[in-house]
Every structure is written in structure tokens, then in C-alpha cells.
Design a protein around this motif. Structure first.
Motif, PDB file in Angstrom:
ATOM      1  N   GLU A  38      27.898  15.702 -28.402  1.00  0.00           N
ATOM      2  CA  GLU A  38      28.310  14.291 -28.385  1.00  0.00           C
ATOM      3  C   GLU A  38      29.769  14.134 -28.789  1.00  0.00           C
ATOM      4  N   GLY A  39      30.250  15.027 -29.651  1.00  0.00           N
ATOM      5  CA  GLY A  39      31.629  14.965 -30.122  1.00  0.00           C
ATOM      6  C   GLY A  39      32.635  15.599 -29.175  1.00  0.00           C
ATOM      7  N   GLY A  40      32.163  16.094 -28.041  1.00  0.00           N
ATOM      8  CA  GLY A  40      33.066  16.653 -27.054  1.00  0.00           C
ATOM      9  C   GLY A  40      33.508  18.083 -27.306  1.00  0.00           C
ATOM     10  N   VAL A  41      32.801  18.802 -28.164  1.00  0.00           N
ATOM     11  CA  VAL A  41      33.141  20.200 -28.432  1.00  0.00           C
ATOM     12  C   VAL A  41      32.793  21.013 -27.184  1.00  0.00           C
ATOM     13  N   SER A  42      33.713  21.866 -26.754  1.00  0.00           N
ATOM     14  CA  SER A  42      33.516  22.648 -25.535  1.00  0.00           C
ATOM     15  C   SER A  42      32.266  23.516 -25.634  1.00  0.00           C
ATOM     16  N   TRP A  43      31.697  23.824 -24.480  1.00  0.00           N
ATOM     17  CA  TRP A  43      30.442  24.576 -24.460  1.00  0.00           C
ATOM     18  C   TRP A  43      30.590  25.941 -25.126  1.00  0.00           C
ATOM     19  N   TRP A  44      31.740  26.610 -24.945  1.00  0.00           N
ATOM     20  CA  TRP A  44      31.893  27.949 -25.520  1.00  0.00           C
ATOM     21  C   TRP A  44      32.036  27.905 -27.033  1.00  0.00           C
ATOM     22  N   ARG A  45      32.759  26.886 -27.562  1.00  0.00           N
ATOM     23  CA  ARG A  45      32.842  26.750 -29.027  1.00  0.00           C
ATOM     24  C   ARG A  45      31.488  26.357 -29.589  1.00  0.00           C
ATOM     25  N   ARG A  46      30.809  25.443 -28.891  1.00  0.00           N
ATOM     26  CA  ARG A  46      29.478  25.003 -29.313  1.00  0.00           C
ATOM     27  C   ARG A  46      28.515  26.184 -29.330  1.00  0.00           C
ATOM     28  N   ALA A  47      28.536  27.019 -28.292  1.00  0.00           N
ATOM     29  CA  ALA A  47      27.641  28.177 -28.215  1.00  0.00           C
ATOM     30  C   ALA A  47      27.897  29.139 -29.375  1.00  0.00           C
ATOM     31  N   ALA A  48      29.164  29.364 -29.692  1.00  0.00           N
ATOM     32  CA  ALA A  48      29.493  30.264 -30.804  1.00  0.00           C
ATOM     33  C   ALA A  48      28.999  29.701 -32.126  1.00  0.00           C
ATOM     34  N   MET A  49      29.243  28.409 -32.360  1.00  0.00           N
ATOM     35  CA  MET A  49      28.836  27.798 -33.633  1.00  0.00           C
ATOM     36  C   MET A  49      27.322  27.721 -33.764  1.00  0.00           C
ATOM     37  N   VAL A  50      26.658  27.286 -32.701  1.00  0.00           N
ATOM     38  CA  VAL A  50      25.194  27.166 -32.754  1.00  0.00           C
ATOM     39  C   VAL A  50      24.561  28.548 -32.875  1.00  0.00           C
ATOM     40  N   GLY A  51      25.121  29.529 -32.183  1.00  0.00           N
ATOM     41  CA  GLY A  51      24.610  30.896 -32.313  1.00  0.00           C
ATOM     42  C   GLY A  51      24.697  31.402 -33.740  1.00  0.00           C
ATOM     43  N   ALA A  52      25.814  31.125 -34.393  1.00  0.00           N
ATOM     44  CA  ALA A  52      25.977  31.546 -35.788  1.00  0.00           C
ATOM     45  C   ALA A  52      24.980  30.830 -36.698  1.00  0.00           C
ATOM     46  N   VAL A  53      24.774  29.541 -36.470  1.00  0.00           N
ATOM     47  CA  VAL A  53      23.817  28.774 -37.287  1.00  0.00           C
ATOM     48  C   VAL A  53      22.401  29.306 -37.082  1.00  0.00           C
ATOM     49  N   ARG A  54      22.040  29.566 -35.843  1.00  0.00           N
ATOM     50  CA  ARG A  54      20.695  30.080 -35.569  1.00  0.00           C
ATOM     51  C   ARG A  54      20.499  31.474 -36.137  1.00  0.00           C
ATOM     52  N   MET A  55      21.527  32.327 -36.026  1.00  0.00           N
ATOM     53  CA  MET A  55      21.419  33.675 -36.589  1.00  0.00           C
ATOM     54  C   MET A  55      21.247  33.588 -38.102  1.00  0.00           C
ATOM     55  N   TRP A  56      21.986  32.706 -38.759  1.00  0.00           N
ATOM     56  CA  TRP A  56      21.860  32.535 -40.205  1.00  0.00           C
ATOM     57  C   TRP A  56      20.443  32.090 -40.560  1.00  0.00           C
ATOM     58  N   GLY A  57      19.849  31.228 -39.728  1.00  0.00           N
ATOM     59  CA  GLY A  57      18.467  30.788 -39.964  1.00  0.00           C
ATOM     60  C   GLY A  57      17.475  31.927 -39.924  1.00  0.00           C
ATOM     61  N   TRP A  58      17.713  32.895 -39.065  1.00  0.00           N
ATOM     62  CA  TRP A  58      16.813  34.039 -38.957  1.00  0.00           C
ATOM     63  C   TRP A  58      16.952  35.009 -40.122  1.00  0.00           C
ATOM     64  N   VAL A  59      18.168  35.160 -40.653  1.00  0.00           N
ATOM     65  CA  VAL A  59      18.367  36.174 -41.691  1.00  0.00           C
ATOM     66  C   VAL A  59      18.078  35.688 -43.099  1.00  0.00           C
ATOM     67  N   ARG A  60      17.997  34.414 -43.298  1.00  0.00           N
ATOM     68  CA  ARG A  60      17.765  33.965 -44.676  1.00  0.00           C
ATOM     69  C   ARG A  60      16.340  33.717 -44.987  1.00  0.00           C
TER      70      ARG A  60
END
Length: 104
Positions: free
Chosen positions: A82-104
């Protein structure tokens, strides 16, 4: 809307975000809520801006409010989009958040 607070930020006014469509349920983050943008220091300049702070605040609030990490990550991604963040930046950030969810 937020001010720096140590290594994170503090919300200065309530933040309201509508889930899904207009008229749908809302998430309300109260003023005073403290949150962070959990990325390594060298990468922080790439992960800044109002859309990123808004997404990080809502994500951290959802976790603090008892949401499952998968749902909080989905909110994070939606707010970035919604904030207009590009798909590639969004993919990197969301991937990092999801990976953190799996490891903690």
C-alpha cells in the motif's frame, strides 16, 4: 506520527489501519507503542521511509497483540505494498520477516 526512541521508535499518535477493503475491520495501534525495524545496522539505510516504519509498527503491534507470526508478516507485506514499496524490496523485507518467524 513516530519519533526515534533508543534503537527503535515510539508512536506519537494512534495508528489506524483497515484490513482488506474499505469498511472492513481495523487494527488500532495506541499512541506510545514502541517498535523497531529489526534489520542489521549496515542495511538500515535501505529499510527506511514512512511505508517501512508504518509496516514495522503494525507488524510489531500484531505480534504484541497475540497474532500468529504468519498473519503479522502478511500485514507487513500488505502495508508495504500500500505504501508503494517496490516488489523486490518488499520481497526481501517480507522474506527476512518470515525467515525470522521460522527461526525463533
Amino acid at each position: 506520527m513516530w519519533v526515534p526512541d533508543g534503537d527503535g521508535y515510539r508512536l506519537t499518535a494512534p495508528l489506524v489501519w483497515g484490513i482488506g477493503r474499505a469498511g472492513g475491520p481495523q487494527v488500532v495501534v495506541p499512541a506510545g507503542f514502541a517498535f523497531d525495524v529489526s534489520v542489521p545496522r549496515p542495511l538500515r539505510p535501505r529499510f527506511r521511509g514512512e511505508a517501512v516504519l508504518r509496516a514495522a509498527c503494525l507488524h510489531d503491534w500484531c505480534l504484541a497483540d497475540g497474532w500468529r507470526w504468519v498473519a503479522a508478516a502478511a500485514v507487513f507485506e500488505e502495508v508495504l505494498a500500500e505504501g508503494g514499496v517496490s516488489w523486490w524490496r518488499r520481497a526481501a523485507m517480507v522474506g527476512a520477516v518470515r525467515m525470522w518467524g521460522w527461526v525463533r
